[in-house]
Enzyme design. Structure first.
Site, PDB file in Angstrom:
ATOM      1  N   CYS A  85      -4.018   5.444   6.313  1.00  0.00           N
ATOM      2  CA  CYS A  85      -3.766   4.391   5.322  1.00  0.00           C
ATOM      3  C   CYS A  85      -3.970   4.985   3.939  1.00  0.00           C
ATOM      4  O   CYS A  85      -5.090   5.373   3.586  1.00  0.00           O
ATOM      5  CB  CYS A  85      -4.691   3.200   5.540  1.00  0.00           C
ATOM      6  SG  CYS A  85      -4.350   1.829   4.408  1.00  0.00           S
ATOM      7  N   CYS A 235       2.009   0.906  -0.923  1.00  0.00           N
ATOM      8  CA  CYS A 235       1.816   1.386   0.450  1.00  0.00           C
ATOM      9  C   CYS A 235       1.914   2.911   0.519  1.00  0.00           C
ATOM     10  O   CYS A 235       3.014   3.473   0.468  1.00  0.00           O
ATOM     11  CB  CYS A 235       2.808   0.745   1.411  1.00  0.00           C
ATOM     12  SG  CYS A 235       2.516   1.190   3.152  1.00  0.00           S
TER      13      CYS A 235
END
Length: 327
Positions: A85, A235
């Site tokens: 992530c 993201c």
């Protein structure tokens, strides 16, 4: 259980510093598998209401097994582990600096998909050198109910993405409900058509692109995350997948900057270098800010101490923990 919260470009991360489950011996990959197989009750309790919400990404801080790494981490959401992530890695670096565990400079973190390097530039700014990212399929077309044929690329940036160059809706906060419904329909269409990542991996992120609002940005995106929430940031793993596509299409040269804007207007500066095998090595630069330092309390009398979630989820970890702590 001690947690420290942060946000990176608007997207929240909750770092579990103390009080997480015992994942036993073994590699970080084995520990991540143990977390997903036996302790999703812990994950849900950390990130879901009433303590959190479905947009929070959890990060379990662990001791590193490699002597040159500053920390090991397993990322998770309300449904599953995440291999990597980007925004949470930026948040992890800023949080460790806030705790006094690292100083500005270069550091390495262990993740289940490999070692990730970061450059802590100041108290809030971090560059992440992600794992090698690549495009698996170009121009995959699926039939999406209510929208006809939709074409996109399948790419890996630490998680699996289906990247769609156009959207029938403007990428704005006002359109988040419509964008969420649309991308969920795309994800279901991919599943129905048998479109997967390598080794039949579920494509759990859907990324839409459109023109930016920021005059300095090259693109704006909307990202549907596995649990159904949308990414407030651009993201990091999605940017990595995007870079793999841009590189293969000859749109962006190695070392050239690309400013990626999110649906809320926050930005990352991203670039890449050629990979060692079939992809690119992305660099993601963004800012994170610590927002709270707290202890989560699990009261046996609280009917929602395990989080608000479907009734068929297990509660093994917290049940065992409470039985030990409270007799």
């Amino acid at each position: 259980m001690r947690v420290i919260d942060s946000h990176t470009a608007g997207e929240p991360t909750r770092l579990v510093v103390e009080g997480g489950p015992d994942l036993g011996p073994g590699s970080l990959i084995e520990k991540a598998a143990c977390l997903e197989a036996e302790h999703m009750d812990f994950c849900a309790s950390v990130v879901l209401e009433p303590r959190g919400h479905d947009a929070i990404i959890g990060a379990l801080l662990l001791p590193p097994s490699q002597p040159d790494c500053a920390a090991a981490v397993i990322y998770f959401n309300n449904l599953q582990n995440l291999g990597m992530c980007g925004h949470a890695t930026i948040g992890l670096a800023v949080t460790l600096a806030h705790m006094g565990r690292i100083d500005p400079g270069r550091h390495k973190f262990e993740t289940p998909v490999g070692i990730v390097e970061v450059d802590l530039q100041d108290a809030n700014t971090v560059s992440v050198v992600n794992v090698e990212s690549y495009r698996l399929h170009k121009d995959v077309t699926v039939e999406v109910p209510g929208h006809g044929k939709v074409t996109g690329d399948v790419a890996w940036g630490g998680n699996w993405f289906f990247l769609v160059k156009e959207s029938p809706f403007d990428l704005t906060l006002e359109n988040v409900p419509a964008l969420t419904a649309y991308t969920k329909t795309i994800r279901q269409a991919l599943e129905n058509a048998g479109v997967t990542g390598t080794d039949c991996a579920w494509i759990d992120h859907i990324e839409l692109f459109g023109p930016p609002k920021d005059p300095f940005a090259q693109s704006r995106n909307f990202v549907l995350c596995p649990g159904g929430a949308y990414d407030r940031s651009p993201c990091g793993t999605g940017c990595s997948a995007k870079l793999a596509c841009l590189a293969e299409d000859g749109v962006l040269a190695p070392g050239e900057d690309w400013i990626q804007e999110s649906v809320i207007g926050s930005t990352y500066r991203i670039s890449y270098q050629p990979g060692t095998t079939k992809g690119v090595i992305p660099t993601i630069t963004g800012q994170a800010f610590v927002t709270s330092d707290a202890h989560l309390i699990f009261n046996p009398a609280d009917p929602y101490r395990f989080g608000i979630r479907p009734q068929n989820w297990t509660t093994s970890w917290i049940t065992r923990t409470l039985s030990v702590e409270h007799g």
